[in-house]
Design a protein around this motif. Structure first.
Motif, PDB file in Angstrom:
ATOM      1  N   TYR A 313       4.882  38.373 -27.696  1.00 54.98           N
ATOM      2  CA  TYR A 313       6.172  37.732 -27.973  1.00 54.98           C
ATOM      3  C   TYR A 313       6.357  36.451 -27.163  1.00 54.98           C
ATOM      4  CZ  TYR A 313      11.214  37.195 -28.614  1.00 54.98           C
ATOM      5  OH  TYR A 313      12.460  36.694 -28.915  1.00 54.98           O
ATOM      6  N   SER A 314       5.917  36.456 -25.912  1.00 55.56           N
ATOM      7  CA  SER A 314       6.119  35.287 -25.059  1.00 55.56           C
ATOM      8  C   SER A 314       4.937  34.336 -25.058  1.00 55.56           C
ATOM      9  CB  SER A 314       6.412  35.741 -23.622  1.00 55.56           C
ATOM     10  OG  SER A 314       5.344  36.526 -23.115  1.00 55.56           O
ATOM     11  N   ARG A 316       2.341  31.384 -26.635  1.00 54.60           N
ATOM     12  CA  ARG A 316       2.706  30.015 -27.012  1.00 54.60           C
ATOM     13  C   ARG A 316       3.173  29.870 -28.459  1.00 54.60           C
ATOM     14  NH1 ARG A 316      -1.193  25.644 -23.943  1.00 54.60           N
ATOM     15  NH2 ARG A 316      -0.772  26.390 -21.819  1.00 54.60           N
ATOM     16  N   ASN A 318       4.539  31.996 -30.584  1.00 51.63           N
ATOM     17  CA  ASN A 318       5.867  32.564 -30.815  1.00 51.63           C
ATOM     18  C   ASN A 318       6.938  31.780 -30.061  1.00 51.63           C
ATOM     19  OD1 ASN A 318       7.073  34.830 -32.339  1.00 51.63           O
ATOM     20  ND2 ASN A 318       7.878  35.412 -30.331  1.00 51.63           N
ATOM     21  N   GLN A 319       6.598  31.280 -28.893  1.00 49.80           N
ATOM     22  CA  GLN A 319       7.546  30.459 -28.141  1.00 49.80           C
ATOM     23  C   GLN A 319       7.942  29.227 -28.946  1.00 49.80           C
ATOM     24  OE1 GLN A 319       9.075  30.446 -25.129  1.00 49.80           O
ATOM     25  NE2 GLN A 319       8.263  32.322 -24.243  1.00 49.80           N
ATOM     26  N   GLU A 320       6.954  28.537 -29.489  1.00 53.15           N
ATOM     27  CA  GLU A 320       7.225  27.276 -30.171  1.00 53.15           C
ATOM     28  C   GLU A 320       7.867  27.483 -31.542  1.00 53.15           C
ATOM     29  OE1 GLU A 320       6.924  24.257 -28.936  1.00 53.15           O
ATOM     30  OE2 GLU A 320       6.279  25.147 -27.045  1.00 53.15           O
ATOM     31  N   ARG A 322       9.212  30.538 -33.030  1.00 56.55           N
ATOM     32  CA  ARG A 322      10.394  31.384 -33.141  1.00 56.55           C
ATOM     33  C   ARG A 322      11.445  31.096 -32.068  1.00 56.55           C
ATOM     34  NH1 ARG A 322      11.285  38.006 -33.261  1.00 56.55           N
ATOM     35  NH2 ARG A 322      13.502  37.854 -32.861  1.00 56.55           N
ATOM     36  N   ILE A 323      11.039  31.185 -30.812  1.00 57.17           N
ATOM     37  CA  ILE A 323      12.027  31.167 -29.728  1.00 57.17           C
ATOM     38  C   ILE A 323      12.683  29.792 -29.586  1.00 57.17           C
ATOM     39  CG2 ILE A 323      12.346  31.491 -27.239  1.00 57.17           C
ATOM     40  CD1 ILE A 323      10.072  33.563 -27.360  1.00 57.17           C
ATOM     41  N   LYS A 324      11.884  28.737 -29.593  1.00 62.54           N
ATOM     42  CA  LYS A 324      12.452  27.398 -29.393  1.00 62.54           C
ATOM     43  C   LYS A 324      13.100  26.840 -30.655  1.00 62.54           C
ATOM     44  CE  LYS A 324       9.315  25.944 -25.691  1.00 62.54           C
ATOM     45  NZ  LYS A 324       8.292  24.929 -25.283  1.00 62.54           N
ATOM     46  N   GLU A 365      -0.516  23.700 -31.284  1.00 60.62           N
ATOM     47  CA  GLU A 365      -0.647  24.599 -30.136  1.00 60.62           C
ATOM     48  C   GLU A 365      -2.103  24.976 -29.876  1.00 60.62           C
ATOM     49  OE1 GLU A 365       1.639  25.535 -27.812  1.00 60.62           O
ATOM     50  OE2 GLU A 365       2.650  23.910 -28.851  1.00 60.62           O
ATOM     51  N   GLU A 378       1.202  31.666 -16.361  1.00 58.67           N
ATOM     52  CA  GLU A 378       1.108  31.961 -17.787  1.00 58.67           C
ATOM     53  C   GLU A 378      -0.167  32.746 -18.089  1.00 58.67           C
ATOM     54  OE1 GLU A 378       1.011  29.678 -22.140  1.00 58.67           O
ATOM     55  OE2 GLU A 378       0.524  28.576 -20.304  1.00 58.67           O
TER      56      GLU A 378
END
Length: 487
Positions: A313-314, A316, A318-320, A322-324, A365, A378
């Protein structure tokens, strides 16, 4: 009614203070020091007929997982008969000769349930497997059942027709799902018309006959290509006695067939494919990149690099995605490794107008990992993900057996499993960057978007001239180019 609701609410409000945590009393425990991940000893023994036995003793509970691995999968499907290996493996649990008589699928299921378990059969690259997990007193009966379904399946024509109908239904669903379509198309795009790129299509499923299934079983289900894996409450002596009693007299006439040379990628010329699926709810987006072969010294580094990229989930991707930016419910990456080459694939789903943006994010990414080493914190988080996943699998006999089977399928030494944690933790940020720079060059990345291209609107304009379009009606999974021949 209103009065009852008010009374209930009052009672709830009254109860809330009693549920509150008391500082210093109900606080969660402090993290404990890391525990060593201990791999149990693995014992190998080869029977005179060539069958291999692997015993992984684990006496923490009176439970044993039994698995039979036949080293044969879809890579051995005959030309024009994609799906043969999978269908053969699926039919193992649908009927067998036991005690001199044919036993139906229903009766086999009842016999397995009487042992407190079920028969799990399936096929993957270089593997066809059937497995069960039972309590120790049921071990002998379960092993006898496994031996019969592997050695003497009936491969009944009626069961083939039932399995064919189920597979066709499943394929119809798959071909209506943009995410799944992108997976199929990306596989052919990367591997081309090789064993790893050939796809099961409705026409090939309809073409399979019982003779095809019986011939595949006769050719490849042989003791020399079979491994019996026993993990749990068992020692080598009992495992050997069991294997010799149930498999020791297994003989198959004729020579072992010649195994075709392992395939290397033969990519399609187009680096970007657009599959038009009018009316689809979302677009499936997938990017593929080269990966190393099973025996590469960089294999562990690549595994860590992929996990940094999309292994949680955390990570890269998914961060770029979904999360961001909130462009998807999740974006992840995985790798598959074969004897001559491998493939990284990063995938997600998104709204049609944002498919091109997401495609650029996935590719970006992957390339960003080559531009700079990941920060130490990381990398440590992603290494912990890999180690934790490995350790959790060791907690059950089924997980332990699956690790052994995966190692055998990869043709890697079994004693390497005991070094997994040390090897993962030894990977450095600089090695991750070097791996990405070496293997994930911009011109090696390939992409697929499957969705309603009209709904994507002008966002596809930048791709004009650089992408090939195929309508879902013209998509033909049997054709090397993925498209039906022009009439």
């Amino acid at each position: 009614m209103m009065r009852r609701c008010l009374v209930a609410l009052a009672a709830l409000n009254f109860a809330v203070p009693a549920l509150a945590a008391t500082p210093g009393v109900d606080a969660p425990p402090l993290p404990q020091p890391p525990r060593a991940v201990v791999m149990p000893p693995l014992h190998e023994h080869t029977l005179p007929n060539g069958l291999t036995l692997v015993v992984a003793p684990r006496s923490t509970a009176p439970v044993v997982t039994l698995g039979v691995l036949v080293r044969a999968g879809p890579e051995l499907d005959p030309p024009g008969r994609a799906g043969t290996a999978a269908m053969t493996a699926g039919l193992l649990s649908k009927g067998a000769k036991r005690g001199g008589r044919a036993v139906s699928a229903t009766e086999l299921a009842r016999q397995a349930e009487a042992l407190g378990t079920s028969l799990d059969a399936g096929s993957g690259w270089r593997s066809s497997t059937v497995a069960m997990t039972v309590t120790t007193p049921k071990l002998d009966a379960a092993a006898a059942l496994l031996a019969d379904v592997v050695r003497q399946p009936t491969l009944a024509a009626a069961e083939l027709e039932r399995a064919r109908a189920q597979s066709l239904d499943g394929l119809r669903v798959t071909l209506g799902d943009p995410a799944q379509v992108s997976v199929l198309v990306a596989r052919r795009q990367y591997w081309g018309d090789t064993a790893y790129g050939r796809l099961v299509a409705p026409a090939t499923l309809k073409r399979l006959t019982r003779s095809d299934i019986a011939a595949f079983h006769a050719a490849w289900y042989r003791p020399e290509r079979t491994v019996l894996v026993l993990a749990g409450d068992i020692d080598l002596a009992r495992g050997r006695a069991l294997a010799e009693r149930l498999f020791g007299n297994w003989r198959v006439a004729g020579q072992v067939p010649v195994v075709p040379a392992a395939a290397k990628p033969e990519p399609l010329p187009e680096a970007l494919l657009l599959i038009d699926m009018p009316g689809s709810g979302q677009s499936g987006v997938m990017v593929t990149a080269p990966f190393v072969e099973t025996r590469s010294s960089e294999r562990r580094i690549g595994q860590v690099a992929s996990t940094v990229l999309g292994g949680g989930y955390s990570a890269r991707l998914n961060q770029e995605v979904r999360i961001k930016r909130g462009l998807s419910y999740g974006a992840f990456s995985e790798v598959e490794v074969h004897p001559q080459a491998g493939m990284l694939h990063a995938s997600t789903q998104t709204n049609h107008p944002t498919a091109v943006q997401v495609l650029d994010l996935l590719r970006g990414e992957i390339r960003r990992l080559a531009d700079a080493p990941p920060p130490a914190d990381e990398l440590a988080a992603r290494q912990a993900t890999l180690v934790g996943s490995f350790a959790r699998r060791l907690e059950t006999t089924g997980g332990l057996a699956s690790l052994v089977v995966a190692q055998l399928v990869a043709a890697r030494p079994l004693d390497e499993l005991a070094r997994t944690v040390d090897e993962v933790m030894a990977v450095t940020p600089e090695q991750v960057q070097s791996f990405a720079k070496t293997h994930w060059k911009p011109d090696a990345l390939r992409g697929v978007i499957a969705g309603d291209l009209k709904a994507a609107g002008d966002t596809l304009v930048p791709l004009n001239g650089s992408a090939r379009r195929i309508t879902i009606d013209a998509l033909d999974l049997e054709q090397p180019t993925l498209a039906k021949p022009a009439k």
